[in-house]
Design an enzyme around this catalytic site. Structure first.
Site, mmCIF file in Angstrom:
data_model
loop_
_atom_site.group_PDB
_atom_site.id
_atom_site.type_symbol
_atom_site.label_atom_id
_atom_site.label_comp_id
_atom_site.label_asym_id
_atom_site.label_seq_id
_atom_site.Cartn_x
_atom_site.Cartn_y
_atom_site.Cartn_z
ATOM 1 N N LYS A 49 83.068 -59.239 -38.468
ATOM 2 C CA LYS A 49 83.155 -57.867 -37.967
ATOM 3 C C LYS A 49 84.584 -57.305 -37.910
ATOM 4 O O LYS A 49 84.888 -56.421 -37.110
ATOM 5 C CB LYS A 49 82.493 -57.697 -36.587
ATOM 6 C CG LYS A 49 81.116 -58.255 -36.450
ATOM 7 C CD LYS A 49 80.242 -58.110 -37.670
ATOM 8 C CE LYS A 49 79.748 -56.705 -37.910
ATOM 9 N NZ LYS A 49 79.003 -56.661 -39.202
ATOM 10 N N HIS A 105 84.488 -66.559 -43.632
ATOM 11 C CA HIS A 105 84.733 -66.523 -42.182
ATOM 12 C C HIS A 105 85.159 -67.906 -41.672
ATOM 13 O O HIS A 105 85.282 -68.105 -40.467
ATOM 14 C CB HIS A 105 83.450 -66.122 -41.436
ATOM 15 C CG HIS A 105 82.964 -64.738 -41.742
ATOM 16 N ND1 HIS A 105 83.791 -63.641 -41.770
ATOM 17 C CD2 HIS A 105 81.704 -64.264 -41.990
ATOM 18 C CE1 HIS A 105 83.067 -62.561 -42.049
ATOM 19 N NE2 HIS A 105 81.804 -62.911 -42.193
ATOM 20 N N TYR A 190 92.796 -54.376 -39.216
ATOM 21 C CA TYR A 190 91.799 -53.306 -39.380
ATOM 22 C C TYR A 190 92.395 -51.991 -38.905
ATOM 23 O O TYR A 190 92.199 -50.937 -39.518
ATOM 24 C CB TYR A 190 90.576 -53.689 -38.544
ATOM 25 C CG TYR A 190 89.447 -52.695 -38.510
ATOM 26 C CD1 TYR A 190 88.380 -52.800 -39.399
ATOM 27 C CD2 TYR A 190 89.419 -51.670 -37.567
ATOM 28 C CE1 TYR A 190 87.324 -51.906 -39.351
ATOM 29 C CE2 TYR A 190 88.371 -50.766 -37.516
ATOM 30 C CZ TYR A 190 87.322 -50.882 -38.414
ATOM 31 O OH TYR A 190 86.276 -49.984 -38.355
ATOM 32 N N THR A 225 86.768 -45.000 -48.016
ATOM 33 C CA THR A 225 86.753 -44.440 -46.662
ATOM 34 C C THR A 225 85.372 -44.707 -46.050
ATOM 35 O O THR A 225 84.390 -44.919 -46.776
ATOM 36 C CB THR A 225 86.981 -42.911 -46.669
ATOM 37 O OG1 THR A 225 85.926 -42.323 -47.423
ATOM 38 C CG2 THR A 225 88.333 -42.555 -47.266
ATOM 39 N N ASN A 228 82.666 -42.236 -47.272
ATOM 40 C CA ASN A 228 82.192 -42.409 -48.649
ATOM 41 C C ASN A 228 81.501 -43.751 -48.870
ATOM 42 O O ASN A 228 80.516 -43.820 -49.613
ATOM 43 C CB ASN A 228 83.349 -42.215 -49.637
ATOM 44 C CG ASN A 228 83.698 -40.745 -49.744
ATOM 45 O OD1 ASN A 228 82.873 -39.874 -49.448
ATOM 46 N ND2 ASN A 228 84.921 -40.442 -50.122
ATOM 47 N N MET A 229 82.004 -44.797 -48.214
ATOM 48 C CA MET A 229 81.327 -46.098 -48.379
ATOM 49 C C MET A 229 79.896 -46.048 -47.867
ATOM 50 O O MET A 229 78.999 -46.686 -48.402
ATOM 51 C CB MET A 229 82.097 -47.193 -47.625
ATOM 52 C CG MET A 229 82.999 -48.028 -48.520
ATOM 53 S SD MET A 229 83.895 -49.267 -47.578
ATOM 54 C CE MET A 229 82.617 -50.475 -47.214
ATOM 55 N N ARG A 254 78.586 -48.961 -38.971
ATOM 56 C CA ARG A 254 78.102 -48.428 -37.697
ATOM 57 C C ARG A 254 78.986 -47.267 -37.221
ATOM 58 O O ARG A 254 78.637 -46.111 -37.343
ATOM 59 C CB ARG A 254 78.058 -49.579 -36.682
ATOM 60 C CG ARG A 254 77.269 -49.322 -35.425
ATOM 61 C CD ARG A 254 77.401 -50.506 -34.498
ATOM 62 N NE ARG A 254 78.795 -50.783 -34.177
ATOM 63 C CZ ARG A 254 79.448 -50.294 -33.135
ATOM 64 N NH1 ARG A 254 78.834 -49.533 -32.271
ATOM 65 N NH2 ARG A 254 80.729 -50.573 -32.939
ATOM 66 N N LYS A 255 80.179 -47.568 -36.698
ATOM 67 C CA LYS A 255 81.061 -46.500 -36.215
ATOM 68 C C LYS A 255 82.374 -46.442 -36.992
ATOM 69 O O LYS A 255 82.937 -45.374 -37.186
ATOM 70 C CB LYS A 255 81.380 -46.718 -34.734
ATOM 71 C CG LYS A 255 80.191 -46.490 -33.831
ATOM 72 C CD LYS A 255 80.613 -45.716 -32.604
ATOM 73 C CE LYS A 255 79.397 -45.243 -31.848
ATOM 74 N NZ LYS A 255 79.652 -45.108 -30.416
HETATM 75 P P1 A3P Z 1 81.676 -51.231 -36.440
HETATM 76 O O1 A3P Z 1 80.462 -52.023 -36.135
HETATM 77 O O2 A3P Z 1 82.648 -51.196 -35.288
HETATM 78 O O3 A3P Z 1 81.391 -49.870 -36.953
HETATM 79 P P2 A3P Z 1 82.501 -56.826 -41.355
HETATM 80 O O4 A3P Z 1 82.437 -56.256 -42.721
HETATM 81 O O5 A3P Z 1 83.632 -57.813 -41.191
HETATM 82 O O6 A3P Z 1 81.193 -57.339 -40.902
HETATM 83 O O7 A3P Z 1 82.922 -55.638 -40.368
HETATM 84 C C1 A3P Z 1 82.031 -54.584 -40.131
HETATM 85 C C2 A3P Z 1 82.785 -53.524 -39.374
HETATM 86 O O8 A3P Z 1 83.705 -52.872 -40.280
HETATM 87 C C3 A3P Z 1 81.864 -52.443 -38.833
HETATM 88 O O9 A3P Z 1 82.478 -51.988 -37.621
HETATM 89 C C4 A3P Z 1 81.921 -51.413 -39.959
HETATM 90 O O10 A3P Z 1 81.525 -50.125 -39.567
HETATM 91 C C5 A3P Z 1 83.410 -51.478 -40.272
HETATM 92 N N1 A3P Z 1 83.739 -50.884 -41.584
HETATM 93 C C6 A3P Z 1 83.208 -51.175 -42.786
HETATM 94 N N2 A3P Z 1 83.714 -50.360 -43.719
HETATM 95 C C7 A3P Z 1 84.601 -49.538 -43.095
HETATM 96 C C8 A3P Z 1 85.429 -48.455 -43.520
HETATM 97 N N3 A3P Z 1 85.464 -48.031 -44.791
HETATM 98 N N4 A3P Z 1 86.197 -47.837 -42.589
HETATM 99 C C9 A3P Z 1 86.172 -48.231 -41.295
HETATM 100 N N5 A3P Z 1 85.396 -49.240 -40.831
HETATM 101 C C10 A3P Z 1 84.607 -49.879 -41.728
#
Ligand code: A3P
Length: 296
Positions: A49, A105, A190, A225, A228-229, A254-255
């Site tokens: 995450k 991980h 991040y 971004t 867009n993703m 998610r956020k």
């Molecule tokens: P949130 O749950 O806080 O939104 P991982 O890929 O290591 O599992 O991490 C997932 C987290 O990265 C999620 O956080 C996800 O929304 C966020 N994430 C993925 N792509 C992103 C992006 N382009 N910009 C910002 N956050 C991103």
């Protein structure tokens, strides 16, 4: 991913780390470290995450010179940038053409030992652990391979007592950080990516020796971004089978912000977390941004 959905996905302890039954194959656990490494190999390492799928998208776009259409042929980016510890990945890695891009991980002792002889490259992405905890709590609700939490308080305790896949966030970040001199490692956060994605992408390109034009760089940033993703199914993991992700329970994307922990932690939980953070990290010169309003 060759995940065995008939298994119970229990955490199996092995050498201080918990592997997931059905997702990880015991035959791999002690063999990944013997893999031969090519100089062009790139490993993205994260505690869960912390921005893993974000980095998958960025690396694929850098390889493709920013051309998003050329990376849209798969179900999910993990097919092109796999988790090295997931069943079947190790064998595929041996045969894969260069450049081999992987994510993981795992703790450093499980990764190829050759990395510590400065073979290949490592990009470590760290995220402030309060936001990691919240993101992981929500992810546990949709990911079938992770135990559904009773409630936030229960998950908070599990995270702080290392009873989650990935183990202790502190151990993960600290042990990887301590390898930054003996490996070819780029250590980023991040929060830096949220603050200025363009300059992080440029740092990654220079670390990987990729010489992209301004237009290509602009396209890499544009297609990675959050907004867009989310619209790109293979980047957002929307197409992953319901056996693995129950999409009705939430989203991978998610956020995508800094400070959502404030909507979940009680004052007491936050204070307790701060104390632990201070105790664990006092000898590590790592600082994090905890609130989106603290971005310069
Ligand atoms: P949130 O749950 O806080 O939104 P991982 O890929 O290591 O599992 O991490 C997932 C987290 O990265 C999620 O956080 C996800 O929304 C966020 N994430 C993925 N792509 C992103 C992006 N382009 N910009 C910002 N956050 C991103």
């Amino acid at each position: 991913m060759n995940v065995d959905v008939t298994q119970d996905f229990a955490l199996i302890p092995h050498k201080g780390f918990g592997f997931i039954r059905g997702v990880h194959d015991p035959d791999d656990w002690d063999q990944i470290c013997d893999l031969e490494i090519r100089d062009s190999d790139v490993f993205v390492i994260t505690y869960p995450k912390s921005g893993t799928i974000w980095m998958q998208q960025i690396l694929l776009l850098i390889e493709a010179g920013g051309d998003v259409t050329s990376i849209s042929q798969v179900e999910k980016n993990g097919d092109l940038v796999p988790w090295i510890e997931v069943k079947g990945s190790r064998e595929a890695f041996i045969k894969a053409p260069s450049p081999r891009l992987s994510v993981s991980h795992l703790l450093s002792e499980f990764l190829p030992a050759a990395l510590s002889r400065k073979k290949g490259k490592v990009i470590y992405v760290a995220r402030n652990p309060k936001d990691v905890l919240v993101s992981y709590f929500h992810f546990h609700k949709l990911a079938n391979m992770l135990e559904t939490p009773k409630d936030f308080d229960d998950f908070f305790e599990k995270f702080l007592t290392d009873r989650v896949f990935g183990g202790s966030w502190f151990k993960h970040v600290k042990t990887w950080y301590s390898h930054r001199e003996d490996m070819n490692m780029l250590f980023i956060t991040y929060e830096e990516m949220i603050q200025d994605l363009s300059s992080v992408v440029k740092r990654i390109c220079s670390f990987l020796g990729k010489d992209l034009t301004e237009e290509q760089l602009t396209n890499v940033v544009k297609h990675s971004t959050f907004k867009n993703m989310k619209k790109i199914p293979q980047a957002s993991y929307e197409q992953v089978s319901v056996d693995l992700l129950n999409h009705s329970k939430g989203m991978f994307m998610r956020k995508g912000t800094i400070g959502d922990w404030k909507n979940h932690f009680t004052v007491a939980q936050s204070e307790r977390f701060d104390q632990i953070f201070h105790r664990e990290m006092q000898d590590f010169p790592l600082s994090f941004i905890w609130d989106i309003r603290d971005l310069k």
